[in-house]
Write a protein that holds these residues in place. Structure first.
Motif, mmCIF file in Angstrom:
data_model
loop_
_atom_site.group_PDB
_atom_site.id
_atom_site.type_symbol
_atom_site.label_atom_id
_atom_site.label_comp_id
_atom_site.label_asym_id
_atom_site.label_seq_id
_atom_site.Cartn_x
_atom_site.Cartn_y
_atom_site.Cartn_z
ATOM 1 N N ALA A 140 -8.954 -0.423 -12.527
ATOM 2 C CA ALA A 140 -9.774 -1.193 -11.814
ATOM 3 C C ALA A 140 -10.482 -0.487 -10.828
ATOM 4 C CB ALA A 140 -8.959 -2.424 -11.177
ATOM 5 N N THR A 141 -9.940 0.295 -10.112
ATOM 6 C CA THR A 141 -10.631 0.989 -8.901
ATOM 7 C C THR A 141 -11.885 1.874 -9.428
ATOM 8 O OG1 THR A 141 -8.514 1.177 -7.937
ATOM 9 C CG2 THR A 141 -10.397 2.425 -6.965
ATOM 10 N N VAL A 151 -14.249 -6.666 -14.632
ATOM 11 C CA VAL A 151 -14.990 -5.982 -13.802
ATOM 12 C C VAL A 151 -16.363 -5.698 -14.553
ATOM 13 C CG1 VAL A 151 -15.334 -3.572 -12.855
ATOM 14 C CG2 VAL A 151 -13.228 -4.471 -12.939
ATOM 15 N N ARG A 199 -14.767 0.036 -10.786
ATOM 16 C CA ARG A 199 -15.943 -0.620 -10.018
ATOM 17 C C ARG A 199 -16.995 0.363 -9.515
ATOM 18 N NH1 ARG A 199 -11.332 -2.892 -7.530
ATOM 19 N NH2 ARG A 199 -10.723 -4.675 -8.474
#
Lengths: 190, 433
Positions: free
Chosen positions: B122-123, B392, B126
């Motif tokens: 997820a990090t 995302v 992005r």
């Protein structure tokens, strides 16, 4: 099926269920607020303990026991919140494809089984708290009584049981009446 | 009814409840509780269940779980991910598919301070996806590389996967974490090779970035991630040289990142509350599964199924590698439907005694199982990283599944390499302090 036909059809029931959900969410949020910060205290305490051991040859006495207590507060008070936001892992491959009402029926059944297990956990943790209190069991280093942890487990499991009970009622009513409000949509998603 | 039949019925009921969507931890505890009651008495099952939950929430070594989780959360809040990606990009951009390889590099770097694959995916998703989009990278390659790169969070230490495996099998968590380091690096390298082959086969998938970066600039870029380098050496070096236990290393790593986040002025009240809430959510989810697993394991022990299964398989004239292959296929299939932690909890009580009986090294098997769990994170229909990256990147899940497919091959290659050469996983842990 005939018993389920007795479920009231007026909007007051929806309001009641929404109110129950709101109250349990509030309770869970409070429990979370009390519990979650302890992870930072654990982090600082263990860091202090290590620093004390290496730099001053004086570790924090009873750091392990205190960490155990903190872990218990952190984890047990987070149980209901975690379940409430649907973070408990479950397989949705089959239920996710079901039509809405059968999905709610199945969710009601699994909620009922979970409720049985969690209620027994809350009840018997209470009994064991009394036993530990009577027995006067304490930790080895700091001589902290053990029974408050069992009380905590009983409280945490009770909050979790309330959360599951609310979900169960919502699913049951939603399944019986085919209601389409937001709380029923949330319930079927788990 | 004999204990075997009760045990088999219990397993069948467990799978039924799982299919019906009962939370995995509750299903394990429910079946375990009634199984124990049936085989002994409810007066035995009640305290067994309470002690399982009590033990899970009060065992000191389990504090490592929230500490590793909050490390990852603080690393995310601190904004280190942007710096990691910039560094990886500067060093790797001139390779074929450079930005995708940089994504893998950045995922490896982030995985070195974060124990969760989902958080890693997820990090970095992005950060990396908009960059790759800007340079017209093929959407399959872009999403596939981030989703696959995210799985490194589960293998490269500190890894929650190894912690759970260590807890369930009573193996040294420190040794397990150290054992994941080389296979993690090898997997990242294999992912990079997959990208190179992909781009060689389809050059349009990754337009070449001709912008040169001076060596001095590359070296200076490392200053942007000095915190990451410090925290990695603090945590893994501390465990490796025997200065700290994994719990202490987790606390020190989290404390260091807490201070870094504070100094970077990223630690707002809102961010801190969000980090603590996420830590509670992830940790308690694992604790509930573990508590349920303890009740279920107690029940399984009463049925004697795991012990007899391991003895039966041990006596069979089949090659132990054939049995291992069957176990890995089961893992691959289960990975399609189950979360990684749940998969470990469900299978290890039965499979682990067999692995030991067959003479396999338990630490080595830890690495192999974590690798297989990683495959589960990117296999359809329930690959967790796929969901994350699909959200995302705002693309359908099919796109991400298709993109990650070649990377599955990399996992299988590493599993085979680690099986043929177990020292890849074991040599560091064998010489650790």
């Amino acid at each position: 099926m005939s018993i389920l036909m007795l479920v009231p059809t007026d909007a007051r029931l929806d309001l009641f269920l929404a109110g129950c959900k709101k109250r349990t969410r509030q309770l869970n949020a409070w429990a979370l607020a009390v519990g979650m910060g302890w992870v930072l205290v654990m982090m600082c305490l263990t860091t202090l303990d290590v620093a004390g051991r290496y730099f001053f040859s004086r570790p924090v006495p009873g750091a392990i026991e205190m960490s155990q207590f903190m872990l218990a507060v952190f984890g047990i008070l987070g149980m209901a919140y975690t379940h409430g936001i649907g973070a408990n892992v479950r397989v949705t491959l089959f239920t996710g494809r079901l039509p809405r009402r059968p999905g709610l029926w199945i969710k009601a059944v699994t909620d009922l089984l979970s409720l049985q297990m969690v209620s027994m956990l809350a009840w018997y943790a209470g009994i064991m708290a009394v036993e530990e209190f009577t027995g006067g069991t304490t930790t080895d280093t700091l001589a902290i009584p053990i029974y408050p942890l069992y009380v905590l487990l009983a409280v945490g499991a009770f909050l979790l049981a309330l959360e599951i009970l609310t979900d169960f009622m919502i699913c049951l009513v939603g399944a019986a009446r085919g209601s389409r409000g937001q709380i029923f949509n949330d319930a079927v998603k788990g | 009814m004999d204990p075997h039949t009760v045990g088999l019925m219990g397993i069948a009921v467990l799978f039924l409840l799982l299919i019906l969507g009962m939370p995995i931890g509750f299903a394990l505890a429910f079946v375990g509780f009634w199984g124990i009651s049936f085989l002994t008495d409810i007066s035995v099952a009640m305290p067994a269940m309470v002690r399982s939950f009590f033990g899970t929430f009060t065992t000191y070594s389990f504090t490592v779980i929230p500490l590793f989780v909050i490390m990852g959360e603080l690393a995310t809040v601190s904004g280190l991910s942007q710096g990691i990606y910039e560094v990886a990009d500067k060093w790797l951009r001139r390779l074929p598919g450079g930005m995708a390889i940089a994504t893998i590099g950045a995922c490896s770097g982030f995985a070195a301070i974060c124990g969760s694959s989902v958080a890693t995916a997820a990090t970095l998703g992005r950060v990396a996806l908009p960059e790759m989009k800007k340079y017209n990278y093929d959407i399959y390659l872009a999403t596939g590389s981030v989703a696959a790169g995210g799985t490194l969070g589960f293998l490269i230490p500190p890894s929650i996967g190894f912690v759970v495996y260590g807890i369930l099998t009573e193996q040294s968590i420190g040794k397990l974490l150290i054992s994941g380091f080389v296979p993690g690096f090898l997997l990242a390298l294999t992912y990079a090779l997959i990208i190179v082959f992909w781009v060689m086969h389809r050059p349009l998938a990754a337009p070449h970035n001709p912008q040169r970066v001076l060596f001095k600039e590359k070296v200076l870029s490392l200053l942007k991630v000095w915190e990451l380098i410090v925290v990695f050496f603090l945590v893994m070096g501390g465990i490796y040289f025997g200065f700290f236990t994994p719990t202490e290393a987790g606390a020190l790593g989290a404390f260091f990142l807490f201070v870094v986040t504070l100094f970077r002025k990223k630690l707002t009240w809102k961010a801190l509350v969000a980090a603590m809430t996420a830590t509670t959510k992830v940790s308690v989810m694992i604790f509930i599964i573990l508590a349920g697993a303890y009740v279920f394991t107690y029940f399984m022990a009463l049925t004697m199924i795991p012990m007899e299964l391991s003895m039966w398989l041990g006596k069979m004239s089949l090659s132990r590698y054939f049995i291992l292959a069957v176990i890995l296929v089961i893992y691959l299939l289960l990975g399609c439907f189950l979360d990684a932690t749940a998969m470990m909890v469900l299978t290890l009580p039965v499979i682990f005694p067999t692995i030991v009986e067959l003479g396999f090294n338990p630490i080595w098997f830890g690495v192999i199982s974590v690798l297989m769990m990683e495959a589960g994170l990117i296999t359809p229909p329930l690959g967790l990283n796929i969901f994350i990256i699909s959200g995302v990147a705002e693309v359908p899940m099919e796109v991400v599944f298709k993109g990650t497919f070649p990377f599955l091959l990399a996992i299988f290659v590493v599993v085979i390499l680690v099986t043929v050469f177990p020292q890849i996983a074991l040599f560091l842990s064998n010489i650790m302090g």
